[in-house]
Design a protein around this motif. Structure first.
Motif, mmCIF file in Angstrom:
data_model
loop_
_atom_site.group_PDB
_atom_site.id
_atom_site.type_symbol
_atom_site.label_atom_id
_atom_site.label_comp_id
_atom_site.label_asym_id
_atom_site.label_seq_id
_atom_site.Cartn_x
_atom_site.Cartn_y
_atom_site.Cartn_z
ATOM 1 N N GLY A 128 11.333 5.160 -5.598
ATOM 2 C CA GLY A 128 11.936 6.029 -4.055
ATOM 3 C C GLY A 128 10.525 6.234 -2.953
ATOM 4 O O GLY A 128 10.100 7.118 -2.256
ATOM 5 N N ARG A 129 9.665 5.671 -3.563
ATOM 6 C CA ARG A 129 7.881 5.635 -2.376
ATOM 7 C C ARG A 129 7.645 5.050 -1.991
ATOM 8 O O ARG A 129 8.162 3.590 -2.181
ATOM 9 C CB ARG A 129 7.135 5.794 -4.065
ATOM 10 C CG ARG A 129 6.959 6.724 -4.427
ATOM 11 C CD ARG A 129 5.550 7.211 -5.653
ATOM 12 N NE ARG A 129 5.916 8.041 -6.215
ATOM 13 C CZ ARG A 129 4.935 8.707 -6.780
ATOM 14 N NH1 ARG A 129 4.167 8.841 -6.327
ATOM 15 N NH2 ARG A 129 5.066 9.809 -7.099
ATOM 16 N N ARG A 130 7.825 4.855 -0.791
ATOM 17 C CA ARG A 130 6.782 3.683 0.592
ATOM 18 C C ARG A 130 5.745 3.133 0.274
ATOM 19 O O ARG A 130 4.866 3.503 -0.772
ATOM 20 C CB ARG A 130 6.825 4.398 1.734
ATOM 21 C CG ARG A 130 7.725 4.946 2.347
ATOM 22 C CD ARG A 130 6.736 6.472 3.481
ATOM 23 N NE ARG A 130 8.072 6.870 4.538
ATOM 24 C CZ ARG A 130 8.917 7.993 4.174
ATOM 25 N NH1 ARG A 130 8.860 8.611 3.440
ATOM 26 N NH2 ARG A 130 9.973 8.237 5.408
ATOM 27 N N LEU A 160 0.554 -1.477 0.024
ATOM 28 C CA LEU A 160 -0.124 -0.138 0.471
ATOM 29 C C LEU A 160 1.103 0.827 0.245
ATOM 30 O O LEU A 160 1.662 1.053 0.751
ATOM 31 C CB LEU A 160 -0.620 0.050 1.095
ATOM 32 C CG LEU A 160 -2.310 -1.337 1.762
ATOM 33 C CD1 LEU A 160 -2.772 -1.039 2.608
ATOM 34 C CD2 LEU A 160 -2.811 -1.003 0.447
ATOM 35 N N PRO A 161 0.700 2.701 -0.729
ATOM 36 C CA PRO A 161 0.847 3.558 -0.990
ATOM 37 C C PRO A 161 0.768 4.040 0.095
ATOM 38 O O PRO A 161 -0.383 4.237 1.618
ATOM 39 C CB PRO A 161 0.856 4.526 -2.111
ATOM 40 C CG PRO A 161 -0.819 3.629 -2.351
ATOM 41 C CD PRO A 161 -0.376 2.064 -2.177
ATOM 42 N N ILE A 162 1.397 5.174 1.220
ATOM 43 C CA ILE A 162 1.022 6.023 2.433
ATOM 44 C C ILE A 162 0.225 6.504 2.276
ATOM 45 O O ILE A 162 -0.730 6.607 3.389
ATOM 46 C CB ILE A 162 2.662 7.249 2.489
ATOM 47 C CG1 ILE A 162 2.047 7.242 4.007
ATOM 48 C CG2 ILE A 162 2.376 7.959 1.174
ATOM 49 C CD1 ILE A 162 4.136 8.729 4.905
ATOM 50 N N GLY A 163 -0.357 7.287 0.906
ATOM 51 C CA GLY A 163 -2.008 7.649 1.254
ATOM 52 C C GLY A 163 -2.847 6.407 1.696
ATOM 53 O O GLY A 163 -3.713 6.762 1.590
ATOM 54 N N ALA A 164 -2.608 5.596 0.714
ATOM 55 C CA ALA A 164 -3.519 4.244 1.243
ATOM 56 C C ALA A 164 -3.556 3.998 2.997
ATOM 57 O O ALA A 164 -5.005 4.335 3.278
ATOM 58 C CB ALA A 164 -3.740 3.122 0.492
ATOM 59 N N VAL A 165 -2.586 3.650 2.758
ATOM 60 C CA VAL A 165 -2.601 3.303 4.589
ATOM 61 C C VAL A 165 -2.912 4.803 5.304
ATOM 62 O O VAL A 165 -3.542 4.031 6.173
ATOM 63 C CB VAL A 165 -1.333 3.581 4.683
ATOM 64 C CG1 VAL A 165 -0.861 3.470 6.693
ATOM 65 C CG2 VAL A 165 0.135 1.990 3.793
ATOM 66 N N ALA A 166 -3.127 6.230 5.110
ATOM 67 C CA ALA A 166 -3.288 7.273 5.432
ATOM 68 C C ALA A 166 -4.607 7.368 5.692
ATOM 69 O O ALA A 166 -5.326 7.310 6.731
ATOM 70 C CB ALA A 166 -2.467 8.056 5.225
ATOM 71 N N ARG A 167 -5.618 6.746 3.953
ATOM 72 C CA ARG A 167 -6.808 6.677 4.301
ATOM 73 C C ARG A 167 -7.430 6.033 5.200
ATOM 74 O O ARG A 167 -8.483 6.004 5.927
ATOM 75 C CB ARG A 167 -6.855 6.398 3.052
ATOM 76 C CG ARG A 167 -8.240 6.785 2.815
ATOM 77 C CD ARG A 167 -8.739 6.970 1.042
ATOM 78 N NE ARG A 167 -8.586 5.484 0.317
ATOM 79 C CZ ARG A 167 -7.453 5.467 -0.679
ATOM 80 N NH1 ARG A 167 -6.572 6.351 -0.244
ATOM 81 N NH2 ARG A 167 -7.406 4.504 -0.961
ATOM 82 N N LEU A 168 -6.949 4.616 4.711
ATOM 83 C CA LEU A 168 -7.364 3.325 6.119
ATOM 84 C C LEU A 168 -7.457 3.520 7.872
ATOM 85 O O LEU A 168 -8.282 2.857 8.255
ATOM 86 C CB LEU A 168 -6.967 2.313 5.334
ATOM 87 C CG LEU A 168 -7.180 1.808 3.813
ATOM 88 C CD1 LEU A 168 -6.527 0.996 3.043
ATOM 89 C CD2 LEU A 168 -8.879 1.655 3.608
ATOM 90 N N SER A 169 -6.229 4.186 8.130
ATOM 91 C CA SER A 169 -5.851 4.516 9.265
ATOM 92 C C SER A 169 -6.296 5.396 10.301
ATOM 93 O O SER A 169 -6.170 5.632 11.405
ATOM 94 C CB SER A 169 -4.167 4.615 9.577
ATOM 95 O OG SER A 169 -3.999 4.864 9.141
#
Length: 150
Positions: free
Chosen positions: A55-57, A22-31
């Motif tokens: 280069g992306r988490r 998951l990209p950081i944006g999805a993790v942020a949205r889901l969490s």
């Protein structure tokens, strides 16, 4: 004339990754956590550094559970250091379990005291909401302040 349909542009193309990451944006949205919080948790060692693609988490789905543990522990009043110890515990780590019990036993009296104070304030506010006194000088709610805040 040839018309092309469904041309959507993206500011930045999505990097190639496994479907489980998951990209950081999805993790942020889901969490419900801000991306800056997620990066901070990595920086201080609460989260493992994720895989990077271009280069992306990219995070494994298990990071959502870890973030839920962090959120729950924070709501319970645990410090980030206490949370770090909790997260580093292995499944059979009895010492970590004992340490969590010790932390909980220390936090419970503080929480009970805060609840008692909140109940006193609630009762005072309920009385104040029912007050029909013409002025504050006539109001019994202010006669003995020590009575309310013991």
């Amino acid at each position: 004339m040839l018309v092309k349909v469904d041309l959507m542009s993206r500011a930045e193309p999505e990097p190639e990754a496994s479907p489980e990451s998951l990209p950081i944006g999805a993790v942020a949205r889901l969490s419900g956590k801000a991306p800056s919080s997620i990066r901070y948790y990595e920086e201080i060692g609460l989260l493992e550094a994720p895989e990077r693609i271009s280069g992306r988490r990219r995070y494994p789905p298990a990071v959502l559970r870890t973030l839920a543990v962090i959120e729950t522990a924070q709501r319970a009043g645990l410090s980030l250091d206490e949370i770090r110890l909790l997260l580093r515990a292995t499944p059979g780590d009895r010492a970590a379990t004992e340490q969590l019990r010790d932390v909980a036993e220390k936090k419970l009296p503080v929480l009970r005291e805060a609840i008692e104070r909140a109940e006193i304030v609630r009762r005072w506010l309920e009385d104040a909401a029912r007050c029909c006194c013409p002025t504050l000088d006539d109001c019994p709610l202010f006669e003995d302040p020590a009575r309310w805040w013991r």
